[in-house]
Design a protein around this motif. Structure first.
Motif, PDB file in Angstrom:
ATOM      1  N   TYR A  80     -11.116 -40.695 -72.800  1.00 30.42           N
ATOM      2  CA  TYR A  80     -11.171 -39.948 -74.066  1.00 30.42           C
ATOM      3  C   TYR A  80     -12.566 -39.372 -74.323  1.00 30.42           C
ATOM      4  CZ  TYR A  80      -6.666 -42.087 -74.839  1.00 30.42           C
ATOM      5  OH  TYR A  80      -5.353 -42.473 -74.707  1.00 30.42           O
ATOM      6  N   GLN A  81     -12.622 -38.092 -74.579  1.00 32.37           N
ATOM      7  CA  GLN A  81     -13.906 -37.421 -74.842  1.00 32.37           C
ATOM      8  C   GLN A  81     -14.184 -37.297 -76.337  1.00 32.37           C
ATOM      9  OE1 GLN A  81     -15.989 -36.431 -72.297  1.00 32.37           O
ATOM     10  NE2 GLN A  81     -14.487 -37.476 -71.015  1.00 32.37           N
ATOM     11  N   THR A  82     -13.111 -37.413 -77.127  1.00 33.71           N
ATOM     12  CA  THR A  82     -13.243 -37.343 -78.598  1.00 33.71           C
ATOM     13  C   THR A  82     -12.342 -38.445 -79.164  1.00 33.71           C
ATOM     14  OG1 THR A  82     -11.436 -35.743 -78.664  1.00 33.71           O
ATOM     15  CG2 THR A  82     -13.664 -34.837 -78.715  1.00 33.71           C
ATOM     16  N   PRO A  83     -12.532 -38.826 -80.432  1.00 31.81           N
ATOM     17  CA  PRO A  83     -11.701 -39.903 -80.986  1.00 31.81           C
ATOM     18  C   PRO A  83     -10.203 -39.592 -80.885  1.00 31.81           C
ATOM     19  CG  PRO A  83     -13.538 -39.427 -82.434  1.00 31.81           C
ATOM     20  CD  PRO A  83     -13.554 -38.356 -81.382  1.00 31.81           C
ATOM     21  N   VAL A  84      -9.446 -40.573 -80.397  1.00 32.20           N
ATOM     22  CA  VAL A  84      -7.999 -40.393 -80.273  1.00 32.20           C
ATOM     23  C   VAL A  84      -7.342 -41.014 -81.512  1.00 32.20           C
ATOM     24  CG1 VAL A  84      -7.747 -42.500 -78.867  1.00 32.20           C
ATOM     25  CG2 VAL A  84      -5.981 -40.746 -78.774  1.00 32.20           C
ATOM     26  N   VAL A  85      -6.250 -40.411 -81.950  1.00 30.14           N
ATOM     27  CA  VAL A  85      -5.604 -40.871 -83.187  1.00 30.14           C
ATOM     28  C   VAL A  85      -4.189 -41.373 -82.911  1.00 30.14           C
ATOM     29  CG1 VAL A  85      -4.942 -40.244 -85.553  1.00 30.14           C
ATOM     30  CG2 VAL A  85      -6.966 -39.203 -84.516  1.00 30.14           C
ATOM     31  N   ILE A  86      -3.910 -42.555 -83.425  1.00 26.74           N
ATOM     32  CA  ILE A  86      -2.567 -43.151 -83.285  1.00 26.74           C
ATOM     33  C   ILE A  86      -1.948 -43.239 -84.678  1.00 26.74           C
ATOM     34  CG2 ILE A  86      -1.324 -45.281 -82.668  1.00 26.74           C
ATOM     35  CD1 ILE A  86      -3.661 -45.749 -80.637  1.00 26.74           C
ATOM     36  N   LEU A  87      -0.715 -42.797 -84.767  1.00 26.69           N
ATOM     37  CA  LEU A  87      -0.021 -42.863 -86.059  1.00 26.69           C
ATOM     38  C   LEU A  87       0.843 -44.117 -86.096  1.00 26.69           C
ATOM     39  CD1 LEU A  87       1.120 -41.774 -88.752  1.00 26.69           C
ATOM     40  CD2 LEU A  87       2.685 -40.357 -87.423  1.00 26.69           C
ATOM     41  N   LEU A  88       0.605 -44.938 -87.107  1.00 24.16           N
ATOM     42  CA  LEU A  88       1.442 -46.124 -87.298  1.00 24.16           C
ATOM     43  C   LEU A  88       2.429 -45.828 -88.421  1.00 24.16           C
ATOM     44  CD1 LEU A  88      -1.215 -49.025 -87.418  1.00 24.16           C
ATOM     45  CD2 LEU A  88      -0.026 -48.102 -85.411  1.00 24.16           C
ATOM     46  N   ASN A  89       3.707 -45.939 -88.106  1.00 27.60           N
ATOM     47  CA  ASN A  89       4.691 -45.874 -89.187  1.00 27.60           C
ATOM     48  C   ASN A  89       4.933 -47.302 -89.617  1.00 27.60           C
ATOM     49  OD1 ASN A  89       5.803 -43.369 -87.214  1.00 27.60           O
ATOM     50  ND2 ASN A  89       5.473 -42.967 -89.380  1.00 27.60           N
ATOM     51  N   THR A  90       4.708 -47.553 -90.886  1.00 27.46           N
ATOM     52  CA  THR A  90       4.849 -48.928 -91.370  1.00 27.46           C
ATOM     53  C   THR A  90       5.815 -48.936 -92.541  1.00 27.46           C
ATOM     54  OG1 THR A  90       3.098 -48.786 -93.037  1.00 27.46           O
ATOM     55  CG2 THR A  90       2.418 -49.339 -90.794  1.00 27.46           C
ATOM     56  N   SER A  91       6.217 -50.103 -92.936  1.00 28.70           N
ATOM     57  CA  SER A  91       6.979 -50.155 -94.173  1.00 28.70           C
ATOM     58  C   SER A  91       6.324 -51.159 -95.095  1.00 28.70           C
ATOM     59  CB  SER A  91       8.444 -50.493 -93.916  1.00 28.70           C
ATOM     60  OG  SER A  91       8.511 -51.732 -93.313  1.00 28.70           O
ATOM     61  N   ASN A  92       6.389 -50.818 -96.360  1.00 26.10           N
ATOM     62  CA  ASN A  92       5.893 -51.702 -97.415  1.00 26.10           C
ATOM     63  C   ASN A  92       4.377 -51.885 -97.435  1.00 26.10           C
ATOM     64  OD1 ASN A  92       6.814 -52.993 -99.623  1.00 26.10           O
ATOM     65  ND2 ASN A  92       6.732 -55.034 -98.708  1.00 26.10           N
ATOM     66  N   SER A  93       3.622 -51.015 -96.738  1.00 24.98           N
ATOM     67  CA  SER A  93       2.172 -51.243 -96.748  1.00 24.98           C
ATOM     68  C   SER A  93       1.528 -50.718 -98.026  1.00 24.98           C
ATOM     69  CB  SER A  93       1.501 -50.628 -95.531  1.00 24.98           C
ATOM     70  OG  SER A  93       1.478 -49.245 -95.622  1.00 24.98           O
ATOM     71  N   THR A  94       2.162 -49.750 -98.700  1.00 22.86           N
ATOM     72  CA  THR A  94       1.574 -49.254 -99.957  1.00 22.86           C
ATOM     73  C   THR A  94       1.599 -50.324-101.031  1.00 22.86           C
ATOM     74  OG1 THR A  94       3.689 -48.185-100.258  1.00 22.86           O
ATOM     75  CG2 THR A  94       1.822 -46.740 -99.846  1.00 22.86           C
ATOM     76  N   ALA A  95       2.594 -51.222-100.924  1.00 18.46           N
ATOM     77  CA  ALA A  95       2.707 -52.281-101.927  1.00 18.46           C
ATOM     78  C   ALA A  95       1.530 -53.250-101.827  1.00 18.46           C
ATOM     79  CB  ALA A  95       4.009 -53.044-101.732  1.00 18.46           C
ATOM     80  N   VAL A  96       0.925 -53.308-100.629  1.00 16.83           N
ATOM     81  CA  VAL A  96      -0.154 -54.256-100.410  1.00 16.83           C
ATOM     82  C   VAL A  96      -1.414 -53.840-101.146  1.00 16.83           C
ATOM     83  CG1 VAL A  96      -1.670 -55.219 -98.647  1.00 16.83           C
ATOM     84  CG2 VAL A  96       0.742 -54.847 -98.157  1.00 16.83           C
ATOM     85  N   ASP A  97      -1.678 -52.556-101.120  1.00 18.18           N
ATOM     86  CA  ASP A  97      -2.931 -52.083-101.688  1.00 18.18           C
ATOM     87  C   ASP A  97      -2.728 -50.631-102.087  1.00 18.18           C
ATOM     88  OD1 ASP A  97      -5.617 -50.970-101.864  1.00 18.18           O
ATOM     89  OD2 ASP A  97      -6.205 -52.922-101.073  1.00 18.18           O
ATOM     90  N   ASN A  98      -3.074 -50.288-103.297  1.00 18.96           N
ATOM     91  CA  ASN A  98      -2.831 -48.914-103.730  1.00 18.96           C
ATOM     92  C   ASN A  98      -3.968 -47.986-103.326  1.00 18.96           C
ATOM     93  OD1 ASN A  98      -4.884 -49.481-105.418  1.00 18.96           O
ATOM     94  ND2 ASN A  98      -3.681 -49.431-107.300  1.00 18.96           N
ATOM     95  N   GLY A  99      -4.863 -48.458-102.507  1.00 17.90           N
ATOM     96  CA  GLY A  99      -5.949 -47.596-102.048  1.00 17.90           C
ATOM     97  C   GLY A  99      -7.106 -47.547-103.017  1.00 17.90           C
ATOM     98  N   ARG A 100      -6.999 -48.189-104.145  1.00 16.27           N
ATOM     99  CA  ARG A 100      -8.080 -48.146-105.135  1.00 16.27           C
ATOM    100  C   ARG A 100      -9.049 -49.310-104.945  1.00 16.27           C
ATOM    101  NH1 ARG A 100      -8.755 -46.530-110.648  1.00 16.27           N
ATOM    102  NH2 ARG A 100     -10.830 -47.216-110.224  1.00 16.27           N
ATOM    103  N   PHE A 101      -8.499 -50.468-104.592  1.00 15.43           N
ATOM    104  CA  PHE A 101      -9.317 -51.671-104.627  1.00 15.43           C
ATOM    105  C   PHE A 101      -9.489 -52.279-103.245  1.00 15.43           C
ATOM    106  CE2 PHE A 101      -7.178 -51.502-108.788  1.00 15.43           C
ATOM    107  CZ  PHE A 101      -8.299 -51.213-109.543  1.00 15.43           C
ATOM    108  N   GLU A 102     -10.629 -52.854-103.040  1.00 15.89           N
ATOM    109  CA  GLU A 102     -10.837 -53.574-101.792  1.00 15.89           C
ATOM    110  C   GLU A 102      -9.978 -54.832-101.795  1.00 15.89           C
ATOM    111  OE1 GLU A 102     -14.471 -55.593-101.244  1.00 15.89           O
ATOM    112  OE2 GLU A 102     -14.595 -55.035 -99.149  1.00 15.89           O
ATOM    113  N   LYS A 103      -9.499 -55.202-100.626  1.00 20.76           N
ATOM    114  CA  LYS A 103      -8.729 -56.451-100.546  1.00 20.76           C
ATOM    115  C   LYS A 103      -9.621 -57.618-100.958  1.00 20.76           C
ATOM    116  CE  LYS A 103      -5.844 -57.866 -97.624  1.00 20.76           C
ATOM    117  NZ  LYS A 103      -5.925 -58.617 -96.399  1.00 20.76           N
TER     118      LYS A 103
END
Ligand code: FHN
Length: 480
Positions: free
Chosen positions: A454-477
């Motif tokens: 890899y010459q540049t950062p490679v990106v992997i897409l994870l399809n998950t379920s129920n991960s938004t319920a864990v953290d709304n993106g506002r707060f640190e765990k």
């Protein structure tokens, strides 16, 4: 056993609450303020949501300082090129007469906008007036403008139009420091100073009003040079000015550099609350972890060389590569912030080769991976050494941006307890999936193709379920 579990659950809840308390504004203000923050939490309106989703910005520092380019009479200035007027080797009168040479015959705003678009920038910031006071628009409030130069024409208007045509939002940089204005002061020692500075404030207000009337499609102001006592000791003025500008141009976005409270506190008021629409103190540095940004919107601005914003003929020190800049962009997105890369065009209106190359290389990466950046935010997953997780805001899609490929090629993924991994695939080739190897409860290895270099950062897409319920993106765990 049951008692033990309940005790553990209460301890966890307490820790979670403590974790949230660290990332929100203080529950109760202890210092009464009239000119402190007027809002708790981030703006939720569509203009701010758009700013937040764009993530990559282009900063342009362009002005008279591009003419000497960090050199005068065969000597090289060690500071930032746009500060050369403050160097003892450069007579100020010589600098102040440079406007007679400002003639950017190769300025083609459509080309600038095209290359910014190709880089993947969603917004741009242009220096309408830097500390030297020279205006790139024909202001009617001073003669020290582009109108007095051999170029004569407005620089800003055609730029705003060209960028807007490419769908890029424009923000106007405006310096409060104005070395050219007779009434500008750093501190007010005498009644005469106060009288002069009162006139200066009226001038500032007029110029800002003028910019809004001339360029009504702009999305915000980017203020700078607000650290002097003269400015920060008049919190009432900067507060009223911000409210005035946002009233005549609803939706206008203004970062935390403009204001001070009545006690002289900047960015954050004396109660620790953010003033302005986002935290604007991240200059040539980025936060390390999500806790550093306290749940606030924020933006980092970065130079390609160490500390040069305007054109400097001789770049010295470490020059950031495209991959380093991409990693900073990724890191910023993963921490819920915007990342802005600065460019300093030459005085004729062209860009140096190193800058063009970086715009193109970043653009090539963004073309393939931009979907992980635009609309990306903090994921709430445990960070791993291979790089950064980015969540597509309000979804269960998580991008893994791999900046350091381990020799083993195995990427450790630790999911939050309630999250399930449904699929992992390469963003570039969604048809190619990676088979997760389970290595523990909620822990996996994803094995990269060993043949790939890899010459540049490679990106992997994870399809998950129920991960938004864990953290709304506002707060640190919560730290446990
Ligand atoms: O002094 C300026 C500097 O020249 C440059 O414009 C940067 C950009 O963020 N701001 C100031 C320093 O904070």
């Amino acid at each position: 056993m049951k008692k033990l579990c309940m005790a553990a659950a209460s301890a966890l809840l307490l820790l979670q609450l403590q974790g949230q308390a660290q990332t929100t504004a203080p529950a109760k203000d202890t210092i009464p303020l009239v000119h402190g923050a007027h809002r708790t939490g981030n703006r939720t309106d569509p203009d701010m949501a758009r700013w937040r989703s764009l993530r990559l910005g282009q900063f342009i520092h362009w002005g008279l300082y591009a003419i000497p380019g960090g050199e005068w009479n065969g000597k090289t200035y060690n500071g930032a090129a746009e500060w050369i007027r403050s160097w003892k080797e450069m007579p100020q009168a010589d600098y102040d007469n440079l406007y007679k040479q400002f003639n950017p015959v190769n300025y083609h705003p459509e080309q600038w906008a095209q290359q910014a678009k190709d880089m993947g920038a969603g917004y741009m910031i242009i220096t309408t007036k830097h500390h030297d006071g020279f205006c790139l628009w024909p202001s009617k409030y001073t003669r020290y403008t582009v109108a007095a130069s051999p170029w004569k024409k407005d620089i800003i208007g055609p730029m705003v139009d060209a960028y807007n045509k490419q769908g890029i939002d424009v923000y106007l940089y405006f310096s409060i420091i104005d070395w050219n204005h007779p009434d500008w002061r750093t501190s007010l020692k005498t009644p005469a100073d106060s009288a002069a500075y009162n006139r200066f404030k009226v001038f500032v207000k007029h110029q800002l009003q003028e910019l809004l009337v001339r360029y009504p499609t702009i999305k915000g102001f980017w203020f700078d040079g607000t650290w002097d006592n003269s400015w920060k000791n008049d919190g009432a003025f900067s507060d009223e000015l911000e409210q005035y500008l946002q009233k005549i141009h609803p939706g206008l976005i203004i970062g935390s550099r403009l204001r001070a409270d009545e006690k002289g506190a900047r960015h954050f008021d004396s109660n620790g609350r953010l003033m302005g629409d986002y935290e604007q103190g991240w200059e040539r540095k980025l936060p390390t972890q999500f806790a550093d940004i306290h749940g606030n919107d924020w933006e980092g601005v970065m130079t390609i060389p160490e500390n040069q914003w305007g054109y400097c003929a001789k770049w010295a020190g470490h020059i950031k590569t495209s991959n380093e800049l991409i990693e900073m962009l990724v890191k910023s997105t993963s921490l819920g912030g915007n990342f802005v890369i600065n460019f300093g065009p030459k005085s004729d209106g062209t860009f140096r080769t190193e800058e063009v190359q970086r715009m193109q290389e970043i653009g090539q990466w963004m073309k393939v991976n931009g979907t992980a950046i635009r609309g990306g935010t903090y994921a709430g997953f445990d960070k791993q050494d291979w790089g950064y997780y980015i969540r597509k805001a309000n979804t269960d899609s998580i991008f893994m941006v791999v900046c350091n490929v381990p020799v083993s090629g195995s990427l450790r993924v630790k999911l939050p307890a309630s999250t399930t991994l449904t699929q992992a695939s390469y963003l570039e080739n969604p048809g190619i999936t990676l088979t997760p190897e389970m290595i523990g409860a909620h822990e996996y290895f994803l094995h990269l193709d060993p043949q790939k270099n890899y010459q540049t950062p490679v990106v992997i897409l994870l399809n998950t379920s129920n991960s938004t319920a864990v953290d709304n993106g506002r707060f640190e765990k919560a730290k446990t």
